[in-house]
Scaffold this motif. Structure first.
Motif, PDB file in Angstrom:
ATOM      1  N   UNK A   1     -23.634  -2.626  19.657  1.00 41.63           N
ATOM      2  CA  UNK A   1     -24.856  -3.351  20.248  1.00 41.63           C
ATOM      3  C   UNK A   1     -25.555  -3.997  19.523  1.00 41.63           C
ATOM      4  N   UNK A   2     -26.510  -4.560  20.187  1.00 34.37           N
ATOM      5  CA  UNK A   2     -27.486  -5.683  19.348  1.00 34.37           C
ATOM      6  C   UNK A   2     -28.969  -4.798  18.865  1.00 34.37           C
ATOM      7  N   UNK A   3     -28.907  -3.497  19.229  1.00 29.28           N
ATOM      8  CA  UNK A   3     -30.329  -2.842  18.603  1.00 29.28           C
ATOM      9  C   UNK A   3     -29.822  -1.454  17.959  1.00 29.28           C
ATOM     10  N   UNK A   4     -30.658  -1.315  16.939  1.00 26.04           N
ATOM     11  CA  UNK A   4     -30.766  -0.044  16.249  1.00 26.04           C
ATOM     12  C   UNK A   4     -31.985   0.864  16.429  1.00 26.04           C
ATOM     13  N   UNK A   5     -32.059   1.891  16.652  1.00 27.43           N
ATOM     14  CA  UNK A   5     -33.146   2.557  16.619  1.00 27.43           C
ATOM     15  C   UNK A   5     -33.056   3.451  15.290  1.00 27.43           C
ATOM     16  N   UNK A   6     -34.177   3.710  14.614  1.00 23.99           N
ATOM     17  CA  UNK A   6     -34.074   4.275  13.028  1.00 23.99           C
ATOM     18  C   UNK A   6     -35.397   4.855  13.214  1.00 23.99           C
ATOM     19  N   UNK A   7     -35.165   6.376  12.908  1.00 23.89           N
ATOM     20  CA  UNK A   7     -36.287   7.272  12.673  1.00 23.89           C
ATOM     21  C   UNK A   7     -36.733   7.488  11.233  1.00 23.89           C
TER      22      UNK A   7
ATOM     23  N   UNK B   1     -33.897  -1.939  26.455  1.00 21.30           N
ATOM     24  CA  UNK B   1     -33.044  -2.499  25.618  1.00 21.30           C
ATOM     25  C   UNK B   1     -31.742  -1.550  25.470  1.00 21.30           C
ATOM     26  N   UNK B   2     -30.690  -2.087  24.993  1.00 26.21           N
ATOM     27  CA  UNK B   2     -29.247  -1.026  25.012  1.00 26.21           C
ATOM     28  C   UNK B   2     -29.226  -0.800  23.453  1.00 26.21           C
ATOM     29  N   UNK B   3     -29.301   0.460  23.150  1.00 32.38           N
ATOM     30  CA  UNK B   3     -29.124   1.019  21.969  1.00 32.38           C
ATOM     31  C   UNK B   3     -27.912   1.071  21.411  1.00 32.38           C
ATOM     32  N   UNK B   4     -27.285   0.277  20.422  1.00 32.06           N
ATOM     33  CA  UNK B   4     -25.918   0.400  19.949  1.00 32.06           C
ATOM     34  C   UNK B   4     -25.839   1.548  18.816  1.00 32.06           C
ATOM     35  N   UNK B   5     -27.006   1.714  18.173  1.00 33.33           N
ATOM     36  CA  UNK B   5     -26.831   2.369  16.993  1.00 33.33           C
ATOM     37  C   UNK B   5     -28.135   3.150  16.853  1.00 33.33           C
ATOM     38  N   UNK B   6     -28.020   4.687  16.678  1.00 32.86           N
ATOM     39  CA  UNK B   6     -29.235   5.552  16.179  1.00 32.86           C
ATOM     40  C   UNK B   6     -29.171   5.861  14.855  1.00 32.86           C
ATOM     41  N   UNK B   7     -30.232   5.810  13.848  1.00 30.33           N
ATOM     42  CA  UNK B   7     -30.116   6.426  12.721  1.00 30.33           C
ATOM     43  C   UNK B   7     -31.051   7.283  12.543  1.00 30.33           C
ATOM     44  N   UNK B   8     -30.805   8.681  12.712  1.00 30.90           N
ATOM     45  CA  UNK B   8     -31.620  10.105  12.457  1.00 30.90           C
ATOM     46  C   UNK B   8     -31.793  10.014  10.898  1.00 30.90           C
ATOM     47  N   UNK B   9     -33.012   9.258  10.379  1.00 28.92           N
ATOM     48  CA  UNK B   9     -33.249   9.154   9.189  1.00 28.92           C
ATOM     49  C   UNK B   9     -34.646   9.998   8.773  1.00 28.92           C
ATOM     50  N   UNK B  10     -35.212  10.358   9.581  1.00 29.19           N
ATOM     51  CA  UNK B  10     -36.454  11.056   9.506  1.00 29.19           C
ATOM     52  C   UNK B  10     -36.204  12.342   8.742  1.00 29.19           C
TER      53      UNK B  10
ATOM     54  N   UNK C   1     -20.165   2.986  26.968  1.00 31.38           N
ATOM     55  CA  UNK C   1     -18.798   3.466  26.537  1.00 31.38           C
ATOM     56  C   UNK C   1     -18.767   2.867  24.928  1.00 31.38           C
ATOM     57  N   UNK C   2     -19.966   2.677  24.332  1.00 30.87           N
ATOM     58  CA  UNK C   2     -20.003   2.328  23.073  1.00 30.87           C
ATOM     59  C   UNK C   2     -21.265   2.982  22.331  1.00 30.87           C
ATOM     60  N   UNK C   3     -21.361   2.974  20.993  1.00 35.75           N
ATOM     61  CA  UNK C   3     -22.375   3.257  20.412  1.00 35.75           C
ATOM     62  C   UNK C   3     -22.148   4.000  19.084  1.00 35.75           C
ATOM     63  N   UNK C   4     -23.133   4.173  18.233  1.00 37.39           N
ATOM     64  CA  UNK C   4     -22.976   4.873  17.029  1.00 37.39           C
ATOM     65  C   UNK C   4     -24.075   5.937  16.733  1.00 37.39           C
ATOM     66  N   UNK C   5     -24.079   7.044  16.185  1.00 43.41           N
ATOM     67  CA  UNK C   5     -25.110   7.584  15.716  1.00 43.41           C
ATOM     68  C   UNK C   5     -24.828   8.196  14.199  1.00 43.41           C
ATOM     69  N   UNK C   6     -25.965   7.783  13.522  1.00 43.89           N
ATOM     70  CA  UNK C   6     -25.887   8.268  12.197  1.00 43.89           C
ATOM     71  C   UNK C   6     -26.990   9.326  11.835  1.00 43.89           C
ATOM     72  N   UNK C   7     -26.395  10.658  11.295  1.00 44.67           N
ATOM     73  CA  UNK C   7     -27.458  11.611  10.848  1.00 44.67           C
ATOM     74  C   UNK C   7     -27.451  11.694   9.246  1.00 44.67           C
ATOM     75  N   UNK C   8     -28.656  11.471   8.717  1.00 44.29           N
ATOM     76  CA  UNK C   8     -28.586  11.728   7.313  1.00 44.29           C
ATOM     77  C   UNK C   8     -28.757  13.202   6.684  1.00 44.29           C
ATOM     78  N   UNK C   9     -27.800  13.464   6.380  1.00 44.58           N
ATOM     79  CA  UNK C   9     -27.497  14.931   5.948  1.00 44.58           C
ATOM     80  C   UNK C   9     -27.946  14.851   4.275  1.00 44.58           C
TER      81      UNK C   9
END
Length: 271
Positions: free
Chosen positions: A5-11, A89-98, A141-149
């Motif tokens: 997707x064209x949007x990434x949400x980043x915390x 917006x359509x969120x394609x990527x979430x980065x849980x970085x907080x 039916x698409x997307x990615x989630x990254x959790x920063x461990x």
């Protein structure tokens, strides 16, 4: 990256790895939804983005910002903040970085307010932010989630004097692996990255290219690895360190305990 997707949400977007990841995602052509607690730091990040994108680029056309203190919000309030950041917006990527860390201390010595903040930011926020975007990803039916461990949770059996931090990062690893299996086959890639030391303000370390990468070097590796493996050490030398840590676990834990006590002594000497 744009396949998701064209949007990434980043915390968490204003310091160290967090800010470096924002710039790396912007360099891939993604629009950004940034969630942070400090308005002035968010504005500083936007200003730097303008400089990097060029004087003629209107960054606010491709970036949405939400000021939200994840250490103080309830789950429902976090979902509302995500709704504000993702409206239209359509969120394609979430980065849980907080994330929050703490100085080396025995568990009973950690301030109660700090304990609550670490749990809220490192665990509570990641769960509720994920809830805020997963429905949309399932519909598309698409997307990615990254959790920063952290490698402190994945590759070392215990991390004395940093118990809360390591335990919350261990939660993120289990959370990521479990929901990755739940949504396998539905177009959503879910991953937990488990880095070791990176040269940031939090670690108070200087960059050593082979073993302690800068935030910028790590962020490039981090983005390249999104979508591969449920848990990984994206920077190559961190993978080497993880192998050594698992192989020499007993010695590693003893060494980390000594190191944590030394850090604690240094912290007390500065007070």
């Amino acid at each position: 990256m744009q396949d998701y997707g064209l949007w990434a949400v980043v915390t968490g977007t204003t310091d160290g790895i967090k800010k470096a990841l924002v710039f790396e995602l912007a360099s891939k052509g993604l629009n950004l939804g940034l969630i942070g607690w400090n308005p002035s730091k968010i504005e500083a990040t936007l200003s730097e983005l303008r400089d990097r994108c060029g004087a003629t680029t209107e960054v606010h056309h491709i970036v949405k910002t939400v000021v939200a203190d994840l250490a103080k919000l309830s789950g429902e309030e976090i979902v509302a903040a995500i709704a504000g950041a993702t409206e239209g917006i359509d969120v394609g990527l979430l980065v849980n970085n907080a994330g929050m860390g703490c100085p080396p201390e025995y568990f009973h010595e950690v301030d109660r307010q700090l304990t609550e903040s670490i749990l809220r930011v490192n665990v509570n926020a990641a769960v509720w932010v994920t809830k805020g975007v997963i429905d949309g990803m399932l519909k598309r039916k698409r997307g990615a989630i990254l959790n920063m461990g952290s490698g402190s949770a994945m590759d070392i059996s215990s991390f004395p004097l940093l118990t809360l931090y390591a335990s919350t990062k261990a939660f993120l690893a289990t959370f990521s692996k479990s929901i990755s299996l739940e949504y396998e086959g539905q177009g959503i890639d879910i991953q937990c990255q488990a880095p070791f030391f990176i040269a940031t303000k939090m670690t108070k370390m200087k960059s050593r290219y082979l073993f302690i990468p800068s935030a910028e070097i790590f962020s490039r590796a981090s983005v390249r690895w999104i979508g591969y493996d449920r848990v990984c050490n994206p920077y190559w030398s961190h993978s080497v360190q993880a192998f050594v840590a698992r192989t020499l676990d007993t010695i590693t834990v003893w060494g980390l305990e000594c190191y944590a006590k030394w850090l604690r002594a240094q912290e007390r000497s500065r007070r």
